[in-house]
Design a protein around this motif. Sequence first.
Motif, short mmCIF file in Angstrom:
data_model
loop_
_atom_site.label_atom_id
_atom_site.label_comp_id
_atom_site.label_asym_id
_atom_site.label_seq_id
_atom_site.Cartn_x
_atom_site.Cartn_y
_atom_site.Cartn_z
N TYR A 89 -23.16 17.12 48.63
CA TYR A 89 -23.88 16.85 49.87
C TYR A 89 -24.55 18.12 50.40
N ALA A 114 -26.17 7.99 51.85
CA ALA A 114 -25.38 8.22 53.06
C ALA A 114 -24.16 7.30 53.07
N ASP A 115 -23.17 7.64 53.86
CA ASP A 115 -22.02 6.75 54.04
C ASP A 115 -22.47 5.42 54.65
N LYS A 120 -18.03 5.52 57.18
CA LYS A 120 -18.08 6.36 58.37
C LYS A 120 -16.88 6.10 59.27
N GLU A 182 -21.74 12.25 59.44
CA GLU A 182 -23.09 12.18 60.01
C GLU A 182 -24.19 12.56 59.02
N ARG A 183 -23.83 12.73 57.74
CA ARG A 183 -24.84 13.17 56.78
C ARG A 183 -25.87 12.07 56.51
N LYS A 184 -27.04 12.48 56.10
CA LYS A 184 -28.17 11.56 55.92
C LYS A 184 -28.31 11.10 54.48
N ASP A 185 -29.13 10.07 54.29
CA ASP A 185 -29.48 9.61 52.95
C ASP A 185 -30.48 10.57 52.33
N HIS A 186 -30.28 10.90 51.06
CA HIS A 186 -31.16 11.88 50.40
C HIS A 186 -31.89 11.29 49.19
#
Length: 260
Positions: A89, A114-115, A120, A182-186
Amino acid sequence: MLHYEISGNGKEPLVLLHGFMENSLIWEEMEPYLSTSFRLIKIDLPGHGQSKTYGETHPMELMAEQVKNVTDKLQLAPFHILGHSMGGYVSLALVEKFPHLLKSMTLFFSSFLADDEDKKEQRLKSLRIIKEAFPNYVKAGVPNLFNPNEKDILEGKIELAKEIALSTRTQGVLAAVKGMAERKDHTETISTFEGKILLIAGKHDSAVKTELLLKKLPGKTNIKSYVVDCGHNGHWEKPAICAEIINTELLHNLPKKLVF
């Protein structure tokens, strides 16, 4: 600055980022297989190993910036980066912000997605358990990250994984959980990155939805994927096989989507 160690006799710099509740010691079994091909830079991420905690939450972008401070100091660019789980990540955040620095990125039992809401919620619920009963959290969770069909063979490595996890400061664990939630989709990040992208996944990985990940993987010629017969911890479960893939793919080219 983050704690780091350097080893290996190769010319190509490869930055290794460990996962959640891990530190740079996790690479010891794979290191002999990589050290002749690469100059290895093993970094302890914020709140893990010998690196300090930077706040109540460690967003992946903050961790990526701290990694960049190390690579800038060492004047590594361009370099390869490999991240296990949470380290993947962080690698994605680094690719998004500083793509020009990188020759390749390896997602090592990690995900660019993302989660989902369930994941989450699961992460946020774990915060209370970590605060109140961290040893129980480690002892219950770590074994599930290994191939369930080989737990008897992997008993010693499971115990080592627990030991490393228990050595992680609770403050750093909590900050990492909040950051991962809180991580984003990449997907766009890997779609636009022009360097080599290598994805190594586990057939029995309980932490990553391998089938979904492969379905969502963009069909670009610079992206290669492998599925290994192991759980979430290929560096402990199949170190020689994983290193062979890394050596071959980052220094040569092979057909896409081979299965070991």
